[in-house]
Design an enzyme around this catalytic site. Structure first.
Site, PDB file in Angstrom:
ATOM      1  N   GLU A  79      48.437  28.231  41.303  1.00  0.00           N
ATOM      2  CA  GLU A  79      48.321  28.089  42.749  1.00  0.00           C
ATOM      3  C   GLU A  79      48.448  29.427  43.480  1.00  0.00           C
ATOM      4  O   GLU A  79      47.701  29.714  44.413  1.00  0.00           O
ATOM      5  CB  GLU A  79      49.413  27.130  43.248  1.00  0.00           C
ATOM      6  CG  GLU A  79      49.139  26.649  44.652  1.00  0.00           C
ATOM      7  CD  GLU A  79      50.260  25.772  45.184  1.00  0.00           C
ATOM      8  OE1 GLU A  79      50.169  25.379  46.345  1.00  0.00           O
ATOM      9  OE2 GLU A  79      51.214  25.496  44.431  1.00  0.00           O
ATOM     10  N   ASP A  80      49.406  30.252  43.046  1.00  0.00           N
ATOM     11  CA  ASP A  80      49.738  31.455  43.841  1.00  0.00           C
ATOM     12  C   ASP A  80      49.002  32.723  43.421  1.00  0.00           C
ATOM     13  O   ASP A  80      48.980  33.692  44.170  1.00  0.00           O
ATOM     14  CB  ASP A  80      51.253  31.729  43.770  1.00  0.00           C
ATOM     15  CG  ASP A  80      52.049  30.662  44.498  1.00  0.00           C
ATOM     16  OD1 ASP A  80      51.407  29.819  45.150  1.00  0.00           O
ATOM     17  OD2 ASP A  80      53.280  30.661  44.406  1.00  0.00           O
TER      18      ASP A  80
END
Length: 714
Positions: A79-80
């Protein structure tokens, strides 16, 4: 402390239960994540990598397997940092990549955005849990660390995360038997939502603990003496009450703080199950047990796998709560489903049973998900199952079934199997016939009586308590409603077409398709179903089918046109089901001239031809559906009678006897006083039709005291 030192501290912790090869894999995942998150910081000012490391520490304390720990290290990478799932699969294997992907999808969930989104996301969580329960364990550890470090977040976000934790994550931890994580999540959520209340309660607890130290030490000393005297192994711990549970007891059980805290709680942990029962005997010989407060969760574990003996004693002028369990039961109580991995190398009966329970629960969630029409309905069912206060009942063969408190025999039937619930007609409780709506008590033996072709009753929805029962009943009723609306709609459409001198079988496919498109529905069945539900007029659809879809005829329908609708009449066979109802105002019975009105979304309502609720003008009356009764009706119908009589002793018994002699059945009887000599009795009687009613009325009229009798129409 440097990050390397910290990862080495974790490696040291893992060396107690993992081999060096697996520890190295966890280390490799850590360095990969550290590189991926390089330059990223948390709101607190710490390097971002401290968060995945802390999550891995939480999972290591639960002794989870190396793949879960690797997923903990990597859970924010997709996600990051934009690294795709495929790259992780290549580096660390498919299993770890799947876990990371599952956790990433859960991390995107924001439960509080909107009810609809919340429900959609809960479905995603259920799917993730069904694929691999470890996804939710990593997510719980991630949530726990986020709750511990919630301080620097803005106020609104803190409130949202705390609410979400108390509503969704803490109950899931509880349902998976993870008591230690559940209570910490609850306390952290409580102190975030209500910082002042939390501070006040914790100060009061600390103050009280100081003043009660002597009594606690005294009780502990006596318990230790008694165990030594009998040669029983066992370590005694004091049990702390948690802030959130104190607050909830004060709020929902309306107890004062001192009422809750005047109970002294201890836990005795011993070696074997046998020792648990011996220790129980020893403590009961020391202090008197309070009747009705003993619970044996060893013989009958809770739904989440929890096992322990609970007893409440009265001694030294105070109540003493004691829990007795083995070391393994203590692990299961604190770590729940996570204990499955702790004992993976030497699986025990407890962990296997616990795993089976969780699998059954997740399977039940999946079944509900398939049945629910929309996600909001699904989450409504699930929330019921997330807050169970269990009772334990037996099948006739002695199998234990766990149900939420307040469950009924119908819930029990659906818990055994959906088909048994659907075909359920009656039940026996402890071998005696019982009501399907009565509340079950722990320890009862329940037997369900089924009948082929039986169907769930809509009234069941008013008393069932489990999500599975509610979703199954709704599912069957929706299908039944659809089948009935199609049948009624087809009958009404054929009748209208007859008025135009046409038959449904004569109308071509192309014409039907044109009418379907014109009415903007998916299929002809949907159109017919809408007629049955009362959402469309059969006459207009018939006119479109005969003369062309563009001609709605809405602008120039006259009473004369509509009367062509009357050439056929629909046959009524009695209590038809969900979409044909008898009006309460005039209570028609077989033999009465009847007409039907379409009630939007609810189908056909049958009224007596003379009912005062029916419209007066010709145009509106032309809209009514002409009905006739079938010849062979065996159902019973309610009729209200008004009987005027002279007041005498025993006249009500005579009245009831007269109805019984005419094969009638009294549903309700109500006596109104007119004066000292005369009275009026209002009777609701079940009859088969007009002839039967005439027989009942003749019997009543023959009673000497009766001066007048008439049927109440409206």
């Amino acid at each position: 402390m440097s990050a390397e030192a910290t990862v080495e501290v974790l490696a040291g912790e893992l060396s107690t239960y993992l081999d060096s090869n697996r520890i190295n894999q966890v280390r490799r995942a850590y360095y990969y994540a550290e590189q991926a998150h390089e330059g990223q910081m948390r709101r607190s000012g710490d390097r971002y990598i401290t968060h995945p490391l802390a999550v891995a520490h939480i999972l290591a304390s639960l002794r989870l397997d190396h793949q879960s720990l690797m997923a903990a290290m990597l859970h924010d990478v997709i996600e990051d940092t934009g690294i795709p799932k495929e790259a992780l699969a290549e580096q660390f294997g498919e299993d770890v990549a799947e876990l990371v992907d599952g956790v990433s999808k859960l991390t995107q969930i924001e439960f509080r955005t909107r009810a609809e989104a919340q429900a959609e996301n809960f479905q995603k969580m259920t799917l993730a849990m069904a694929r691999d329960i470890r996804v939710i364990l990593v997510k719980l550890a991630d949530r726990l660390h986020n709750m511990r470090t919630l301080g620097p977040m803005p106020y609104e976000k803190r409130q949202r995360i705390a609410n979400e934790t108390l509503d969704i994550y803490a109950p899931i931890a509880n349902r998976l038997g993870m008591h230690s994580i559940c209570t910490e999540l609850e306390d952290l959520g409580f102190s975030s939502l209500y910082p002042m209340r939390s501070k006040y309660i914790s100060k009061a607890v600390a103050k009280l603990r100081g003043t009660h130290r002597e009594i606690i030490d005294d009780i502990r000393g006596k318990l230790e003496e008694k165990l030594a005297e009998r040669g029983l192994p066992g370590r005694i711990q004091g049990r702390e009450k948690h802030l959130n549970s104190i607050y909830n007891k004060m709020k929902f059980k309306h107890k004062s703080f001192h009422e809750i805290m005047d109970v002294y709680a201890f836990r005795i942990i011993t070696d074997t199950e046998d020792d648990c029962y011996r220790i129980l005997g020893a403590v009961h010989s020391l202090y008197k047990p309070l009747p009705g407060r003993f619970k044996d969760y060893i013989a009958m574990p809770k739904a989440n796998g929890y096992q322990s003996l609970h007893t409440t004693l009265f001694g030294m002028h105070v109540n003493i709560e004691i829990q007795i369990r083995t070391e393994e039961m203590e692990h299961i109580a604190n770590n729940g489903i996570a204990a499955h991995w702790m004992y993976k190398n030497e699986p025990s009966n407890i962990t296997t049973a616990n795993q089976t329970r969780v699998d059954q629960w997740v399977k039940g969630l999946m079944e509900m998900r398939e049945r629910a029409d929309d996600s909001l309905e699904f989450i409504e069912h699930v929330k019921v199952d997330l807050f169970p206060d269990e009772i334990y009942v037996f099948t006739p063969k002695g199998r234990i079934m766990e149900l939420p408190r307040g469950a009924t025999p119908v819930d029990f039937a659906y818990a055994i199997h959906t088909d048994i619930g659907n075909a359920c007609v009656a039940c026996r409780i402890n071998r005696n016939l019982g009501s399907l709506s009565q509340t079950l008590q722990s320890g009862q033996t329940v037997e369900i009586i089924t009948a082929p072709g039986a169907r769930p009753n809509p009234a069941w929805l008013s008393f069932v308590t489990t999500g599975k029962a509610r979703s199954s009943i709704r599912h069957v009723l929706k299908n039944q409603r659809r089948a009935e609306s199609l049948e009624l709609g087809r009958t009404l459409l054929k009748k209208s077409l007859k008025g135009f001198g046409a038959k449904l079988s004569d109308i071509g496919e192309a014409q039907i398709d044109t009418v379907v498109r014109h009415n903007q529905v998916e299929s002809f069945d949907d159109l017919v179903s809408d007629i049955g539900l009362g959402n469309r007029m059969a006459y207009l659809v018939a006119r479109q089918l005969v003369s062309g879809a563009g001609d709605d005829g809405k602008s120039d329908i006259s009473a004369t046109d509509m009367s062509t609708n009357d050439r056929g009449s629909v046959t009524i066979r009695g209590t038809e089901g969900l979409l044909v109802r008898f009006a309460n105002c005039c209570k028609p019975i077989p033999g009465d001239p009847v007409v039907g009105t379409m009630d939007s979304g609810k189908g056909l309502v049958i009224h007596s031809d003379t009912c005062s609720r029916l419209p007066e003008d010709d145009e509106a009356r032309a809209n009514l559906t002409q009905l006739k009764w079938a010849k062979d009706i065996a159902d019973e119908f309610s009729v209200e009678l008004r009987v005027e009589l002279e007041r005498q002793r025993g006249v009500i018994a005579e009245l009831a006897n007269a109805v019984a002699m005419a094969d009638g059945n009294i549903e309700r009887i109500n006596v109104e006083e007119q004066n000292a000599k005369l009275g009026v009795v209002s009777l609701v009687v079940h009859v088969h039709g007009r002839r039967h009613l005439a027989r009942v009325m003749r019997r009543i009229r023959n009673i000497k005291a009766v001066t007048h009798i008439n049927r109440v129409r409206n």
